[in-house]
Design a protein around this motif. Structure first.
Motif, PDB file in Angstrom:
ATOM      1  N   ASP A 121       0.827  -1.208   0.000  1.00  0.00           N
ATOM      2  CA  ASP A 121       0.000   0.000   0.000  1.00  0.00           C
ATOM      3  C   ASP A 121       0.860   1.255   0.000  1.00  0.00           C
ATOM      4  N   PHE A 122       1.915   1.264   0.812  1.00  0.00           N
ATOM      5  CA  PHE A 122       2.796   2.428   0.920  1.00  0.00           C
ATOM      6  C   PHE A 122       3.438   2.733  -0.436  1.00  0.00           C
ATOM      7  N   ALA A 123       4.045   1.709  -1.047  1.00  0.00           N
ATOM      8  CA  ALA A 123       4.727   1.918  -2.336  1.00  0.00           C
ATOM      9  C   ALA A 123       3.726   2.291  -3.427  1.00  0.00           C
ATOM     10  N   LYS A 124       2.604   1.616  -3.445  1.00  0.00           N
ATOM     11  CA  LYS A 124       1.591   1.885  -4.479  1.00  0.00           C
ATOM     12  C   LYS A 124       1.050   3.307  -4.344  1.00  0.00           C
ATOM     13  N   GLU A 125       0.823   3.747  -3.121  1.00  0.00           N
ATOM     14  CA  GLU A 125       0.322   5.111  -2.912  1.00  0.00           C
ATOM     15  C   GLU A 125       1.344   6.150  -3.364  1.00  0.00           C
ATOM     16  N   ILE A 126       2.619   5.870  -3.207  1.00  0.00           N
ATOM     17  CA  ILE A 126       3.631   6.804  -3.702  1.00  0.00           C
ATOM     18  C   ILE A 126       3.432   7.029  -5.189  1.00  0.00           C
ATOM     19  N   PHE A 127       3.224   5.940  -5.941  1.00  0.00           N
ATOM     20  CA  PHE A 127       3.048   6.069  -7.388  1.00  0.00           C
ATOM     21  C   PHE A 127       1.670   6.607  -7.765  1.00  0.00           C
ATOM     22  N   ASP A 128       0.656   6.250  -7.016  1.00  0.00           N
ATOM     23  CA  ASP A 128      -0.707   6.660  -7.360  1.00  0.00           C
ATOM     24  C   ASP A 128      -1.041   8.084  -6.935  1.00  0.00           C
ATOM     25  N   ASN A 129      -0.275   8.627  -5.971  1.00  0.00           N
ATOM     26  CA  ASN A 129      -0.624   9.935  -5.392  1.00  0.00           C
ATOM     27  C   ASN A 129       0.519  10.946  -5.476  1.00  0.00           C
ATOM     28  N   SER A 130       1.238  10.930  -6.579  1.00  0.00           N
ATOM     29  CA  SER A 130       2.295  11.922  -6.829  1.00  0.00           C
ATOM     30  C   SER A 130       3.312  11.995  -5.699  1.00  0.00           C
ATOM     31  N   GLY A 131       3.689  10.846  -5.168  1.00  0.00           N
ATOM     32  CA  GLY A 131       4.743  10.792  -4.170  1.00  0.00           C
ATOM     33  C   GLY A 131       4.286  10.921  -2.731  1.00  0.00           C
ATOM     34  N   ARG A 132       3.003  11.095  -2.514  1.00  0.00           N
ATOM     35  CA  ARG A 132       2.514  11.290  -1.139  1.00  0.00           C
ATOM     36  C   ARG A 132       1.649  10.113  -0.713  1.00  0.00           C
ATOM     37  N   VAL A 133       1.981   9.583   0.453  1.00  0.00           N
ATOM     38  CA  VAL A 133       1.236   8.486   1.039  1.00  0.00           C
ATOM     39  C   VAL A 133       0.156   9.079   1.946  1.00  0.00           C
ATOM     40  N   SER A 134      -1.003   8.451   1.983  1.00  0.00           N
ATOM     41  CA  SER A 134      -2.092   8.938   2.842  1.00  0.00           C
ATOM     42  C   SER A 134      -1.645   8.949   4.301  1.00  0.00           C
ATOM     43  N   ASP A 135      -2.282   9.796   5.087  1.00  0.00           N
ATOM     44  CA  ASP A 135      -1.979   9.856   6.517  1.00  0.00           C
ATOM     45  C   ASP A 135      -2.201   8.498   7.177  1.00  0.00           C
ATOM     46  N   LYS A 136      -3.275   7.821   6.796  1.00  0.00           N
ATOM     47  CA  LYS A 136      -3.583   6.522   7.384  1.00  0.00           C
ATOM     48  C   LYS A 136      -2.438   5.527   7.138  1.00  0.00           C
ATOM     49  N   THR A 137      -2.013   5.394   5.890  1.00  0.00           N
ATOM     50  CA  THR A 137      -0.945   4.445   5.555  1.00  0.00           C
ATOM     51  C   THR A 137       0.376   4.881   6.168  1.00  0.00           C
ATOM     52  N   VAL A 150      10.364   3.939   7.611  1.00  0.00           N
ATOM     53  CA  VAL A 150       9.492   4.775   6.784  1.00  0.00           C
ATOM     54  C   VAL A 150      10.334   5.592   5.806  1.00  0.00           C
ATOM     55  N   VAL A 151      11.503   6.047   6.243  1.00  0.00           N
ATOM     56  CA  VAL A 151      12.405   6.732   5.307  1.00  0.00           C
ATOM     57  C   VAL A 151      12.800   5.767   4.190  1.00  0.00           C
ATOM     58  N   GLU A 152      13.152   4.538   4.550  1.00  0.00           N
ATOM     59  CA  GLU A 152      13.491   3.545   3.515  1.00  0.00           C
ATOM     60  C   GLU A 152      12.305   3.255   2.604  1.00  0.00           C
ATOM     61  N   LEU A 153      11.116   3.113   3.172  1.00  0.00           N
ATOM     62  CA  LEU A 153       9.932   2.838   2.360  1.00  0.00           C
ATOM     63  C   LEU A 153       9.640   3.967   1.378  1.00  0.00           C
ATOM     64  N   THR A 154      10.049   5.164   1.722  1.00  0.00           N
ATOM     65  CA  THR A 154       9.899   6.303   0.820  1.00  0.00           C
ATOM     66  C   THR A 154      11.012   6.312  -0.221  1.00  0.00           C
ATOM     67  N   ALA A 155      12.226   5.975   0.203  1.00  0.00           N
ATOM     68  CA  ALA A 155      13.380   6.012  -0.700  1.00  0.00           C
ATOM     69  C   ALA A 155      13.378   4.876  -1.717  1.00  0.00           C
ATOM     70  N   LEU A 156      12.939   3.690  -1.324  1.00  0.00           N
ATOM     71  CA  LEU A 156      13.002   2.541  -2.242  1.00  0.00           C
ATOM     72  C   LEU A 156      12.240   2.768  -3.544  1.00  0.00           C
ATOM     73  N   PRO A 157      10.966   3.165  -3.513  1.00  0.00           N
ATOM     74  CA  PRO A 157      10.282   3.404  -4.790  1.00  0.00           C
ATOM     75  C   PRO A 157      10.936   4.529  -5.608  1.00  0.00           C
ATOM     76  N   GLY A 158      11.426   5.554  -4.912  1.00  0.00           N
ATOM     77  CA  GLY A 158      12.095   6.641  -5.621  1.00  0.00           C
ATOM     78  C   GLY A 158      13.392   6.192  -6.258  1.00  0.00           C
TER      79      GLY A 158
END
Length: 185
Positions: A121-137, A150-158
């Motif tokens: 969900d985290f990685a998919k939301e990065i791609f689906d929402n212009s790099g921003r994950v929902s507050d819930k996720t 969480v920093v890694e989860l943000t960096a990996l898709p990028g």
């Protein structure tokens, strides 16, 4: 390599030699994949490989979760080489092949593991929402994994978007020119 001239491995510049030597000394063990075209800009290539080595070999996320985030990126960009390399690693790390199959087919996977579902969900939301994950996720990941993950989860898709762009833009071929399970377009 399709779109760039080959680097003459017998006549490397000092920066190219340093870059090659760093790759060979790393867990990668050889010059291959995205690092072949990056030999044309060895200083940048070496910096890129250092970030990749940190994420892939020294990160805080378990291998299965790291690889899940990577294959989500590879699927997003239809990066055949990335998919070829990291699907195999994901399965070796314990990711169920049915999860990989679903991602390849752009379907939501049948997760039995809540951590896997959250990383997906985290990685998919990065791609689906212009790099921003929902507050819930975001908050769920922060609570479950901690700030460093969480920093890694943000960096990996990028990071793997960058690698996918290198692979796709320079037509880096899958080893042996064949993949038994290529990604559909």
């Amino acid at each position: 390599m399709g779109r760039m001239p080959d680097v003459d491995l017998d006549n490397l510049t000092p920066d190219q030699e340093t870059f090659r030597d760093q790759l060979v000394a790393s867990p990668r063990g050889e010059l291959r994949g995205p690092f072949v075209p990056l030999m044309h800009h060895p200083v940048l290539g070496d910096l890129i490989q250092q970030v990749g080595a940190q994420l892939r070999f020294n990160g805080v996320l378990p291998g299965k979760l790291r690889e899940l985030a990577i294959i989500v990126a590879g699927r997003h960009w239809t990066a055949q080489y990335e998919w070829h390399a990291h699907r195999r690693i994901a399965e070796q790390e314990g990711l169920d092949p049915s999860v990989c199959d679903a991602i390849a087919e752009r379907r939501d996977p049948p997760f039995a593991d809540d951590d896997e579902r959250l990383v997906y969900d985290f990685a998919k939301e990065i791609f689906d929402n212009s790099g921003r994950v929902s507050d819930k996720t975001f908050n769920e990941a922060l609570e479950r994994f901690g700030p460093d993950a969480v920093v890694e989860l943000t960096a990996l898709p990028g990071f793997y978007s960058l690698i996918s762009a290198v692979l796709n833009n320079f037509d880096v071929e899958i080893p042996d020119g064949n993949d038994k399970s290529p990604l559909p377009a």
